[in-house]
Design a protein around this motif. Sequence first.
Motif, PDB file in Angstrom:
ATOM      1  N   MET A   1      17.486   6.442   7.156  1.00  0.00           N
ATOM      2  CA  MET A   1      17.680   6.846   8.540  1.00  0.00           C
ATOM      3  C   MET A   1      18.350   5.753   9.361  1.00  0.00           C
ATOM      4  O   MET A   1      19.099   6.056  10.293  1.00  0.00           O
ATOM      5  N   LYS A   2      18.069   4.517   9.037  1.00  0.00           N
ATOM      6  CA  LYS A   2      18.636   3.424   9.819  1.00  0.00           C
ATOM      7  C   LYS A   2      20.154   3.468   9.786  1.00  0.00           C
ATOM      8  O   LYS A   2      20.815   3.265  10.811  1.00  0.00           O
ATOM      9  N   LYS A   3      20.708   3.744   8.608  1.00  0.00           N
ATOM     10  CA  LYS A   3      22.168   3.805   8.488  1.00  0.00           C
ATOM     11  C   LYS A   3      22.729   4.939   9.341  1.00  0.00           C
ATOM     12  O   LYS A   3      23.731   4.762  10.050  1.00  0.00           O
ATOM     13  N   LEU A   4      22.100   6.104   9.289  1.00  0.00           N
ATOM     14  CA  LEU A   4      22.569   7.232  10.082  1.00  0.00           C
ATOM     15  C   LEU A   4      22.497   6.930  11.576  1.00  0.00           C
ATOM     16  O   LEU A   4      23.419   7.262  12.342  1.00  0.00           O
ATOM     17  N   LYS A   5      21.421   6.300  12.002  1.00  0.00           N
ATOM     18  CA  LYS A   5      21.270   5.964  13.414  1.00  0.00           C
ATOM     19  C   LYS A   5      22.342   4.976  13.861  1.00  0.00           C
ATOM     20  O   LYS A   5      22.902   5.102  14.965  1.00  0.00           O
ATOM     21  N   ALA A 355      13.658  11.434  11.881  1.00  0.00           N
ATOM     22  CA  ALA A 355      14.817  11.133  12.723  1.00  0.00           C
ATOM     23  C   ALA A 355      14.414  10.606  14.090  1.00  0.00           C
ATOM     24  O   ALA A 355      15.051   9.677  14.611  1.00  0.00           O
ATOM     25  N   LEU A 356      13.356  11.172  14.680  1.00  0.00           N
ATOM     26  CA  LEU A 356      13.035  10.867  16.070  1.00  0.00           C
ATOM     27  C   LEU A 356      11.697  10.155  16.266  1.00  0.00           C
ATOM     28  O   LEU A 356      11.312   9.850  17.402  1.00  0.00           O
ATOM     29  N   SER A 357      10.969   9.921  15.168  1.00  0.00           N
ATOM     30  CA  SER A 357       9.692   9.188  15.227  1.00  0.00           C
ATOM     31  C   SER A 357       8.669   9.873  16.135  1.00  0.00           C
ATOM     32  O   SER A 357       7.914   9.230  16.867  1.00  0.00           O
ATOM     33  N   ARG A 358       8.669  11.184  16.109  1.00  0.00           N
ATOM     34  CA  ARG A 358       7.659  11.971  16.808  1.00  0.00           C
ATOM     35  C   ARG A 358       7.566  13.323  16.113  1.00  0.00           C
ATOM     36  O   ARG A 358       8.453  13.692  15.349  1.00  0.00           O
ATOM     37  N   TRP A 399      23.798  22.232  32.589  1.00  0.00           N
ATOM     38  CA  TRP A 399      23.934  20.884  32.061  1.00  0.00           C
ATOM     39  C   TRP A 399      23.159  20.714  30.759  1.00  0.00           C
ATOM     40  O   TRP A 399      22.293  21.510  30.416  1.00  0.00           O
ATOM     41  N   LEU A 400      23.509  19.642  30.054  1.00  0.00           N
ATOM     42  CA  LEU A 400      22.871  19.281  28.784  1.00  0.00           C
ATOM     43  C   LEU A 400      22.642  17.779  28.770  1.00  0.00           C
ATOM     44  O   LEU A 400      23.559  16.996  29.043  1.00  0.00           O
ATOM     45  N   LYS A 401      21.428  17.361  28.470  1.00  0.00           N
ATOM     46  CA  LYS A 401      21.143  15.931  28.322  1.00  0.00           C
ATOM     47  C   LYS A 401      21.871  15.406  27.093  1.00  0.00           C
ATOM     48  O   LYS A 401      21.732  15.959  25.996  1.00  0.00           O
ATOM     49  N   LEU A 402      22.611  14.335  27.256  1.00  0.00           N
ATOM     50  CA  LEU A 402      23.361  13.782  26.132  1.00  0.00           C
ATOM     51  C   LEU A 402      22.430  13.224  25.062  1.00  0.00           C
ATOM     52  O   LEU A 402      22.756  13.272  23.871  1.00  0.00           O
ATOM     53  N   ASP A 403      21.271  12.722  25.459  1.00  0.00           N
ATOM     54  CA  ASP A 403      20.306  12.243  24.466  1.00  0.00           C
ATOM     55  C   ASP A 403      19.848  13.389  23.572  1.00  0.00           C
ATOM     56  O   ASP A 403      19.699  13.227  22.351  1.00  0.00           O
ATOM     57  N   SER A 404      19.635  14.559  24.161  1.00  0.00           N
ATOM     58  CA  SER A 404      19.225  15.735  23.400  1.00  0.00           C
ATOM     59  C   SER A 404      20.310  16.139  22.409  1.00  0.00           C
ATOM     60  O   SER A 404      20.027  16.486  21.251  1.00  0.00           O
ATOM     61  N   TYR A 405      21.546  16.097  22.849  1.00  0.00           N
ATOM     62  CA  TYR A 405      22.698  16.431  21.996  1.00  0.00           C
ATOM     63  C   TYR A 405      22.802  15.472  20.813  1.00  0.00           C
ATOM     64  O   TYR A 405      22.930  15.910  19.650  1.00  0.00           O
ATOM     65  N   LEU A 406      22.709  14.182  21.070  1.00  0.00           N
ATOM     66  CA  LEU A 406      22.830  13.191  19.997  1.00  0.00           C
ATOM     67  C   LEU A 406      21.637  13.260  19.050  1.00  0.00           C
ATOM     68  O   LEU A 406      21.788  13.099  17.832  1.00  0.00           O
ATOM     69  N   GLU A 407      20.462  13.516  19.593  1.00  0.00           N
ATOM     70  CA  GLU A 407      19.276  13.670  18.737  1.00  0.00           C
ATOM     71  C   GLU A 407      19.429  14.858  17.799  1.00  0.00           C
ATOM     72  O   GLU A 407      19.042  14.787  16.630  1.00  0.00           O
ATOM     73  N   ALA A 408      19.982  15.950  18.304  1.00  0.00           N
ATOM     74  CA  ALA A 408      20.175  17.139  17.462  1.00  0.00           C
ATOM     75  C   ALA A 408      21.121  16.833  16.308  1.00  0.00           C
ATOM     76  O   ALA A 408      20.898  17.292  15.180  1.00  0.00           O
ATOM     77  N   ILE A 409      22.174  16.086  16.567  1.00  0.00           N
ATOM     78  CA  ILE A 409      23.099  15.695  15.493  1.00  0.00           C
ATOM     79  C   ILE A 409      22.338  14.943  14.400  1.00  0.00           C
ATOM     80  O   ILE A 409      22.502  15.218  13.204  1.00  0.00           O
ATOM     81  N   LEU A 410      21.487  14.015  14.813  1.00  0.00           N
ATOM     82  CA  LEU A 410      20.728  13.210  13.855  1.00  0.00           C
ATOM     83  C   LEU A 410      19.728  14.069  13.079  1.00  0.00           C
ATOM     84  O   LEU A 410      19.612  13.952  11.847  1.00  0.00           O
ATOM     85  N   VAL A 411      19.021  14.940  13.778  1.00  0.00           N
ATOM     86  CA  VAL A 411      18.030  15.810  13.116  1.00  0.00           C
ATOM     87  C   VAL A 411      18.721  16.743  12.126  1.00  0.00           C
ATOM     88  O   VAL A 411      18.264  16.915  10.980  1.00  0.00           O
ATOM     89  N   LEU A 417      20.277  16.673   4.417  1.00  0.00           N
ATOM     90  CA  LEU A 417      19.943  15.840   3.252  1.00  0.00           C
ATOM     91  C   LEU A 417      18.624  16.263   2.621  1.00  0.00           C
ATOM     92  O   LEU A 417      18.535  16.454   1.400  1.00  0.00           O
ATOM     93  N   SER A 418      17.592  16.407   3.443  1.00  0.00           N
ATOM     94  CA  SER A 418      16.261  16.712   2.906  1.00  0.00           C
ATOM     95  C   SER A 418      16.195  18.092   2.275  1.00  0.00           C
ATOM     96  O   SER A 418      15.626  18.279   1.192  1.00  0.00           O
TER      97      SER A 418
END
Length: 423
Positions: A1-5, A355-358, A399-411, A417-418
């Motif tokens: 995950m570190k590499k992806l982040k 991905a999000l530690s929660r 509107w869309l929170k950019l953090d939410s958008y980037l988190e979705a890409i990561l998830v 992969l999984s």
Amino acid sequence: MKKLKNVLNEHKEEYIKYLSELVSIDTQDLGHGIDGGREEKGQEYLIKLLEKMGADKIEKDALEEETIKKCLQLYNEGNLGHNYDHRYNVYATFAGKGGKSIMFNGHMDTMPPGDLSKWITKPHCPDIRDNRMYGLGTADMKGGLMASVLAIKLLKDAGIELPGDVIITSVCDEEGGGNGSIQAVMRGLKADGVVNCEPTDDTLILAHMGWVFFKVDFEGKACHSGAKAEGVSAIEKAIKVIQGLNEMEHRWLLTIRHRLLPPPSLNIGVIEGGTAGSTVPGECSFSTCVHYVPTLMNQDMVVKEFTEVVERISRSDAWMEAHPPKISIYQTGHGFEMEEDHPLVDTFKEAYSEALSRNVKVEGSHFGCDSRLWRNIAGCPTIQYGPGEGAQCHTVDEWLKLDSYLEAILVYAKLILSWGEKK
């Protein structure tokens, strides 16, 4: 995950730019699809991006009435009479190494912007303020669609091979009742798992309501209001039926409980009738949407109970017995429910947590969407998760929170992969 982040952080401005460019394209549905749609330029933009990313297969699938009609006959899903000029779905496949396949489903169309004077910035001029992107379609649902595409790009940018095939379906006419995904399903598209990318308020959605839109027309007898006794008020007849339908809704509220969803509901959204205060109205109609819960209820049950209430009240009224109201249905969609103990759900929960530690919350949605089609007709294990908040759908200054958008890409990337590596 570190590499992806790390790679996500390195490329986040690029990934935000792609979303901004898509939001700047007008892809609105017109008249809920009946009058057509402007998705073509958005689909062209997406195709160019998919080609740039090296998709192994890209297909354009023009929407057609015959396919929708066939689905309506076979599965009672489909909305007829829409204009399909220059409207087509896009399907793209990125080949993996033979692991489990996963499909991401999103729609290119948006609702119209409404009153432009109420927008702070123009709907198709995306503006970033306070870590939010404002613009028509940011939340509903270009954010989710683009996040699914860029999850593949994130893996490629990180030099990671796809374990299984990843399929992107970008469909038209979702806002018209889901005809784009209906056509995709009828074309036989499938995967070992499907993710619908609608906004989910940072939760995992495993159920949504079904819906039926009814219109009921009443006949009265018009005359001057000074001689009211000689006429028959169509509005008063409609009110009698509405009261009976409200009693039906109240009974549902008391007797029907779903583990993830609110009780079924009936909303009288439009009433039309009469011509003047001095005239007894000779005509009246109302339009209503019934939202019902899956598993415990179905479309046939709703139509039967609704019709029985209208007919029962009509029989108790001499005028309506002789001049029965006319019931028509102008849009429907079945409910959706996915079992929580399925491996796809377990895999998503794990991917989200890594991905999000929660931990992700599991909920239901009163908004209907295309999840039902992939689960009910295609028979695919289906979940719903995407960036954005449901409250932003169909609103001014969306509107869309950019953090939410980037988190979705990561998830999404972690899920690819999984899931692909599952046996």
